[in-house]
Design an enzyme around this catalytic site. Structure first.
Site, short mmCIF file in Angstrom:
data_model
loop_
_atom_site.label_atom_id
_atom_site.label_comp_id
_atom_site.label_asym_id
_atom_site.label_seq_id
_atom_site.Cartn_x
_atom_site.Cartn_y
_atom_site.Cartn_z
N ASP A 189 0.86 -1.18 0.00
CA ASP A 189 0.00 0.00 0.00
C ASP A 189 0.89 1.23 0.00
O ASP A 189 1.68 1.43 0.91
CB ASP A 189 -0.90 -0.02 1.24
CG ASP A 189 -1.80 1.21 1.30
OD1 ASP A 189 -2.65 1.34 0.42
OD2 ASP A 189 -1.62 2.03 2.21
N GLU A 273 -1.41 -1.08 -6.06
CA GLU A 273 -2.60 -0.40 -6.53
C GLU A 273 -2.23 0.47 -7.72
O GLU A 273 -1.16 1.06 -7.75
CB GLU A 273 -3.12 0.47 -5.40
CG GLU A 273 -4.59 0.68 -5.42
CD GLU A 273 -5.08 1.18 -4.07
OE1 GLU A 273 -6.28 1.34 -3.91
OE2 GLU A 273 -4.25 1.42 -3.18
N CYS A 326 -12.82 -4.92 4.68
CA CYS A 326 -12.24 -5.67 5.79
C CYS A 326 -11.50 -6.88 5.22
O CYS A 326 -12.08 -7.67 4.49
CB CYS A 326 -13.34 -6.13 6.75
SG CYS A 326 -12.73 -7.26 8.03
N CYS A 329 -13.28 -10.37 6.84
CA CYS A 329 -14.58 -10.92 6.45
C CYS A 329 -15.08 -10.37 5.12
O CYS A 329 -16.08 -10.82 4.60
CB CYS A 329 -15.61 -10.65 7.55
SG CYS A 329 -16.05 -8.91 7.68
N CYS A 345 -13.95 -3.35 12.27
CA CYS A 345 -14.93 -3.84 11.29
C CYS A 345 -16.26 -4.02 12.01
O CYS A 345 -16.34 -4.74 12.99
CB CYS A 345 -14.47 -5.16 10.69
SG CYS A 345 -15.73 -5.90 9.63
N CYS A 348 -17.28 -8.09 11.66
CA CYS A 348 -16.60 -9.17 12.38
C CYS A 348 -15.81 -8.65 13.58
O CYS A 348 -15.29 -9.45 14.36
CB CYS A 348 -15.67 -9.95 11.45
SG CYS A 348 -14.20 -9.02 10.96
N ASP A 355 -3.51 1.04 6.66
CA ASP A 355 -2.59 0.72 5.56
C ASP A 355 -2.29 -0.77 5.46
O ASP A 355 -2.23 -1.32 4.36
CB ASP A 355 -1.28 1.50 5.73
CG ASP A 355 -1.51 3.00 5.73
OD1 ASP A 355 -2.52 3.44 5.15
OD2 ASP A 355 -0.69 3.74 6.31
ZN LIG Z 1 -14.64 -7.82 9.07
#
Ligand SMILES: [Zn+2]
Length: 403
Positions: A189, A273, A326, A329, A345, A348, A355
């Site tokens: 990242d 990216e 996330c 999940c 999150c 979850c 980052d």
């Molecule tokens: Zn999650």
């Protein structure tokens, strides 16, 4: 694959004068041709019998008159004016394709350069032979082997460099460098606070000295603004500032080379990216920090070094929400402010470093894309592939932190 090796030159005073004169000749020819181009283009609009300008015609035109009108051009390599006009032709081509802006005049001090075609120079160890100059010392010998394409000589601050372009035939079964250590895949990242964050949790900070040097730039720029334009002191202050800029550029490039070497040495799959650098630069407060980090340069380095070591470089589509998703999940947030460095999150409960989470997502995208988008893994092929995020969520197990 074309690669250029930039080597510092060690000219004596006489040689440095020649280099400056050749660069001046190239600049003059470029500007002459640009002015002629504009004139001939305007003329062709009013008089349809007139031809539209072209770089080849302009080169012939200059050749016909230079002995008479610009005899000093003959003191340097004939490449200096010729290649400059060819470059103008290229600049117009890029302009017509919409890739670049309308060509502008070259300026002394900023555009001190000239180019040699491969039949006009030779390289022998730590020296280069230039027509009408002779042998010139280089600080190191050419690093790459292959067909030599061209050489560009340029001045940066008070130093001269030659950049020699070489066509390297990459043998996919025998990379130029030892293959990557098998540490698997990594996501990278790119950021502003840290130069890069890896999915392993490592954070690579950019060159620290940059901040101090930038303070120096501010100070010298202020000094310069107080001097009388055109005075001796003005020229002196300007030289100082140019030297500092060159030093900053060196530092930045060096840190990027270290990072790209490190990544391609350790990992056989790298996910990054596809940043829209142009779009990011429009964001004013981040602009300089991002420009400093040189994402585009890093991407360029990763591409060729990956090819050398047989590493797969996967460029993930820039619309993939790597930060907002996330990595445990797959839950996707609607929005994540740039200032938020850590988040929970809601689905979850995992605690994410912004980052590191993004880097893990990029790694997963890279791994999952290789089998589908780029053929079987371990085919030994080094290439870059672009992937678009698939709507299906990848599944990965990871520890959940409740904090
Ligand atoms: Zn999650």
């Amino acid at each position: 694959m074309y690669l250029a090796h930039q080597i510092r030159l060690d000219p004596n005073n006489v040689q440095a004068t020649y280099l400056a004169r050749a660069a001046g000749t190239a600049r003059f020819a470029y500007n002459w041709a640009l002015a002629e181009w504009k004139r001939q283009y305007e003329a062709s609009k009013t008089d349809p019998t007139m031809r539209k300008p072209s770089e080849a015609a302009l080169r012939r035109q200059l050749n016909a008159i230079k002995r008479e009108q610009f005899p000093w051009m003959l003191e340097v390599t004939k490449n200096a004016p010729q290649m400059a006009i060819m470059q103008l032709g290229q600049a117009f081509e890029n302009f017509f394709k919409g890739l670049a802006r309308y060509p502008t005049f070259r300026r002394k001090g900023r555009d001190d350069r000239f180019t040699l075609s491969n039949d006009q120079f030779r390289v022998d160890g730590e020296r280069i032979h230039i027509p009408k100059l002779g042998w010139l010392r280089m600080r190191e010998s050419l690093r790459y082997t292959g067909r030599i394409i061209s050489a560009s000589v340029k001045r940066v601050a008070d130093r001269w460099y030659v950049s020699i372009a070489v066509d390297i035939a990459i043998d996919t079964f025998r990379p130029l460098l030892p293959p990557a250590e098998n540490q698997g895949a990594v996501g990278v990242d790119l950021g502003v606070a840290a130069l890069a964050t890896l999915s392993t949790g490592e954070r690579i900070i950019g060159p620290k000295a940059l901040g101090t040097l930038l303070d120096g730039v501010r100070r010298l720029a202020r000094d310069l603004s107080r001097k009388v334009r055109g005075s001796r002191n003005y020229a002196k202050a300007k030289r100082k500032l140019a030297k500092l800029y060159a030093r900053i550029a060196d530092l930045r490039r060096n840190s990027l080379h270290q990072l790209s070497a490190n990544l391609t040495r350790r990992f056989h799959t790298i996910g990054i990216e596809d940043l829209n650098v142009k779009g990011m630069l429009q964001n004013h407060c981040l602009a300089r920090a991002i420009a400093d980090m040189g994402f585009r340069e890093l991407r360029r380095q990763l591409e060729y070094k990956a090819a050398w070591r047989g590493v797969q470089l996967v460029v993930v589509d820039r619309w993939y929400p790597s930060s907002k998703t996330c990595s445990c999940c797959g839950h996707r947030l609607d929005a994540l402010e740039l200032a938020v460095r850590e988040w929970h999150c809601p689905s979850c409960g995992a605690l994410h470093d912004r980052d590191v989470n993004a880097a893990i997502n990029l790694r997963e995208m890279a791994v999952s894309s290789i089998a589908s988008a780029c053929g079987g893994e371990g085919a030994g092929l080094a290439h870059t592939c672009k992937v678009k995020p698939s709507p299906a969520k990848q599944e990965s197990s990871c520890k959940v932190n409740y904090g």
